[in-house]
Design a protein around this motif. Structure first.
Motif, PDB file in Angstrom:
ATOM      1  N   PHE A 143      31.173  38.121  48.372  1.00 50.44           N
ATOM      2  CA  PHE A 143      32.324  37.935  50.035  1.00 50.44           C
ATOM      3  C   PHE A 143      33.450  38.577  49.299  1.00 50.44           C
ATOM      4  N   HIS A 144      33.880  38.686  50.706  1.00 50.13           N
ATOM      5  CA  HIS A 144      35.007  38.396  50.800  1.00 50.13           C
ATOM      6  C   HIS A 144      36.729  37.794  49.894  1.00 50.13           C
ATOM      7  N   SER A 145      35.724  36.328  50.403  1.00 51.96           N
ATOM      8  CA  SER A 145      36.643  34.986  49.109  1.00 51.96           C
ATOM      9  C   SER A 145      36.755  35.516  47.872  1.00 51.96           C
ATOM     10  N   GLY A 146      35.344  35.607  47.293  1.00 51.08           N
ATOM     11  CA  GLY A 146      35.352  35.734  46.504  1.00 51.08           C
ATOM     12  C   GLY A 146      36.678  36.579  45.604  1.00 51.08           C
ATOM     13  N   VAL A 147      35.902  37.784  46.268  1.00 49.40           N
ATOM     14  CA  VAL A 147      36.689  39.163  45.405  1.00 49.40           C
ATOM     15  C   VAL A 147      37.898  38.962  45.702  1.00 49.40           C
ATOM     16  N   THR A 148      38.854  38.061  47.044  1.00 49.07           N
ATOM     17  CA  THR A 148      39.959  38.381  47.350  1.00 49.07           C
ATOM     18  C   THR A 148      40.408  37.031  45.275  1.00 49.07           C
ATOM     19  N   ASN A 149      39.606  35.905  45.690  1.00 49.86           N
ATOM     20  CA  ASN A 149      40.161  35.681  44.291  1.00 49.86           C
ATOM     21  C   ASN A 149      40.494  35.661  43.367  1.00 49.86           C
ATOM     22  N   HIS A 150      39.474  36.519  43.074  1.00 50.21           N
ATOM     23  CA  HIS A 150      39.480  36.961  41.912  1.00 50.21           C
ATOM     24  C   HIS A 150      39.927  38.328  41.375  1.00 50.21           C
ATOM     25  N   PHE A 151      40.643  38.781  42.240  1.00 43.95           N
ATOM     26  CA  PHE A 151      41.514  39.815  41.627  1.00 43.95           C
ATOM     27  C   PHE A 151      42.750  39.398  42.174  1.00 43.95           C
ATOM     28  N   LEU A 152      43.712  38.587  42.809  1.00 39.80           N
ATOM     29  CA  LEU A 152      44.692  37.475  43.712  1.00 39.80           C
ATOM     30  C   LEU A 152      45.071  37.680  41.737  1.00 39.80           C
ATOM     31  N   TRP A 153      43.611  36.013  41.088  1.00 36.90           N
ATOM     32  CA  TRP A 153      43.943  35.795  39.951  1.00 36.90           C
ATOM     33  C   TRP A 153      44.647  37.472  38.497  1.00 36.90           C
ATOM     34  N   MET A 154      43.645  38.370  39.031  1.00 39.34           N
ATOM     35  CA  MET A 154      43.875  39.055  37.664  1.00 39.34           C
ATOM     36  C   MET A 154      45.394  40.359  37.979  1.00 39.34           C
ATOM     37  N   GLN A 155      45.571  39.838  39.447  1.00 37.24           N
ATOM     38  CA  GLN A 155      47.509  40.311  39.080  1.00 37.24           C
ATOM     39  C   GLN A 155      48.326  39.498  38.470  1.00 37.24           C
ATOM     40  N   LYS A 156      47.951  38.341  39.536  1.00 36.46           N
ATOM     41  CA  LYS A 156      49.091  37.434  38.444  1.00 36.46           C
ATOM     42  C   LYS A 156      48.841  37.474  36.786  1.00 36.46           C
ATOM     43  N   ALA A 157      47.786  37.891  36.450  1.00 41.60           N
ATOM     44  CA  ALA A 157      47.344  37.600  35.415  1.00 41.60           C
ATOM     45  C   ALA A 157      48.216  38.835  34.304  1.00 41.60           C
ATOM     46  N   TYR A 158      47.838  40.551  35.113  1.00 37.10           N
ATOM     47  CA  TYR A 158      48.268  41.218  34.452  1.00 37.10           C
ATOM     48  C   TYR A 158      49.704  41.626  34.645  1.00 37.10           C
ATOM     49  N   ALA A 159      50.122  41.078  35.517  1.00 32.85           N
ATOM     50  CA  ALA A 159      51.876  41.827  36.542  1.00 32.85           C
ATOM     51  C   ALA A 159      51.599  42.720  36.637  1.00 32.85           C
ATOM     52  N   LEU A 160      50.399  43.736  37.415  1.00 25.67           N
ATOM     53  CA  LEU A 160      50.913  44.891  37.943  1.00 25.67           C
ATOM     54  C   LEU A 160      51.665  45.057  39.330  1.00 25.67           C
ATOM     55  N   ASP A 161      52.591  46.056  39.311  1.00 26.77           N
ATOM     56  CA  ASP A 161      53.054  46.240  40.259  1.00 26.77           C
ATOM     57  C   ASP A 161      53.597  47.878  40.543  1.00 26.77           C
ATOM     58  N   ALA A 162      53.811  48.202  41.584  1.00 23.27           N
ATOM     59  CA  ALA A 162      54.115  49.741  41.941  1.00 23.27           C
ATOM     60  C   ALA A 162      54.314  50.291  40.904  1.00 23.27           C
ATOM     61  N   SER A 163      55.196  50.364  39.711  1.00 26.07           N
ATOM     62  CA  SER A 163      55.184  50.992  38.564  1.00 26.07           C
ATOM     63  C   SER A 163      54.181  51.204  38.136  1.00 26.07           C
ATOM     64  N   ASP A 164      53.100  50.811  37.929  1.00 25.96           N
ATOM     65  CA  ASP A 164      51.577  51.048  37.336  1.00 25.96           C
ATOM     66  C   ASP A 164      50.945  51.887  37.388  1.00 25.96           C
ATOM     67  N   CYS A 165      49.978  52.634  36.656  1.00 28.83           N
ATOM     68  CA  CYS A 165      49.189  53.763  37.234  1.00 28.83           C
ATOM     69  C   CYS A 165      47.768  53.718  36.218  1.00 28.83           C
ATOM     70  N   THR A 166      46.781  53.481  37.174  1.00 29.55           N
ATOM     71  CA  THR A 166      45.377  53.140  37.155  1.00 29.55           C
ATOM     72  C   THR A 166      44.636  54.225  36.768  1.00 29.55           C
ATOM     73  N   ILE A 167      43.163  54.204  36.223  1.00 30.21           N
ATOM     74  CA  ILE A 167      42.194  55.228  36.301  1.00 30.21           C
ATOM     75  C   ILE A 167      41.169  54.298  36.983  1.00 30.21           C
ATOM     76  N   PHE A 168      41.484  55.549  38.016  1.00 31.82           N
ATOM     77  CA  PHE A 168      39.401  54.989  38.089  1.00 31.82           C
ATOM     78  C   PHE A 168      38.232  56.036  37.631  1.00 31.82           C
ATOM     79  N   LYS A 169      37.128  54.798  36.488  1.00 26.54           N
ATOM     80  CA  LYS A 169      36.535  56.430  36.154  1.00 26.54           C
ATOM     81  C   LYS A 169      34.754  55.803  36.556  1.00 26.54           C
ATOM     82  N   THR A 170      34.870  54.831  36.005  1.00 23.84           N
ATOM     83  CA  THR A 170      33.391  53.903  36.288  1.00 23.84           C
ATOM     84  C   THR A 170      32.710  54.258  37.830  1.00 23.84           C
TER      85      THR A 170
END
Length: 250
Positions: free
Chosen positions: A154-181
């Protein structure tokens, strides 16, 4: 609201798509899907290779209140047909080269063929009333213990999970990630939603795979990737497959 509309969102080969363009294209596709009869809660198959189109399509499906179902074109045809039938997908979004894999199962929409329809639609946000209790995706299990089963979230589960991950890893606009999966694995969500909500750039690896360390390293070095995710077993394989790089951007 997009904080930095002109910032790069998606990098693919030599092409760059800004947050503004990505959002606008997703809004246009969502409107086309709605005009073609898509309704809230419908399932939509994604029979696309890894590309900017697949991320835009995911956003469009979610904006329209529907549920995306990954259908990896590299999977056996019988498995794809089972998933389409079992999910009762209203549409399946494809590229021309994958048409024969899905023809006859449900209504097929070739993204290239509906490009003109999309161009005529508004790029403004749809602002449909969606809830955290709405489904957002269904990913099928491997079926190793029997028939594949669709796992829902559900939207709530995905939103909650990635809000936590963003806080934990502190990613911001200076970061660059890779989509490989592959989209058929839920790890792909981390490679799409976490960077987008953090304002990062996503490098979309066209040919690089997790089990091909050298091609992944090449992509990472070329674009200065600062964050990536691995399953532990694959991460050890990655480390064993490359020489230590003291100049790594990770």
């Amino acid at each position: 609201m997009i904080r930095s509309p002109n910032a790069a969102a998606l990098l693919f080969e030599e092409n760059e798509i800004s947050y503004l363009d990505m959002n606008g294209q997703a809004n246009q596709l969502a409107r086309v899907l709605l005009r073609k009869g898509l309704t809230r809660g419908d399932f939509v198959g994604l029979g696309l290779q890894r590309s900017p189109a697949v991320i835009i399509a995911i956003l469009a499906i979610l904006k329209a209140g529907a549920v995306y179902v990954p259908l990896d074109p590299t999977m056996p045809k019988d498995r794809l047909r089972f998933m389409l039938s079992d999910s009762k997908a209203r549409f399946v979004l494809i590229s021309a080269r994958n048409r024969e894999l899905f023809a006859g199962e449900t209504e097929v929409l070739d993204l290239e063929e509906i490009q003109e329809d999309c161009a005529g639609e508004s790029k403004e946000n749809l602002n449909l009333a969606l809830s955290g209790d709405d489904l957002c995706y269904m990913i099928y299990t491997s079926g190793s213990t029997g028939q594949p089963k669709g796992a829902l979230n559900f939207h709530s589960g995905v939103t909650n999970h990635f809000l936590w991950m963003q806080k934990a890893y502190a990613l911001d606009a200076s970061d660059c990630t890779i989509f490989k999966t592959a989209l058929s694995f839920d790890a792909s969500l981390l490679e799409i939603f976490l960077p987008l909500q953090s304002g990062c750039r996503i490098v979309i690896a066209k040919n690089a795979k997790e089990d091909d360390p050298r091609s992944l390293l090449s992509e990472m070095q070329r674009h200065g990737v600062t964050f990536m995710s691995f399953l532990p077993s694959l991460f050890h394989q990655f480390l064993e497959g490359i020489e230590k790089r003291p100049d790594s951007s990770l």
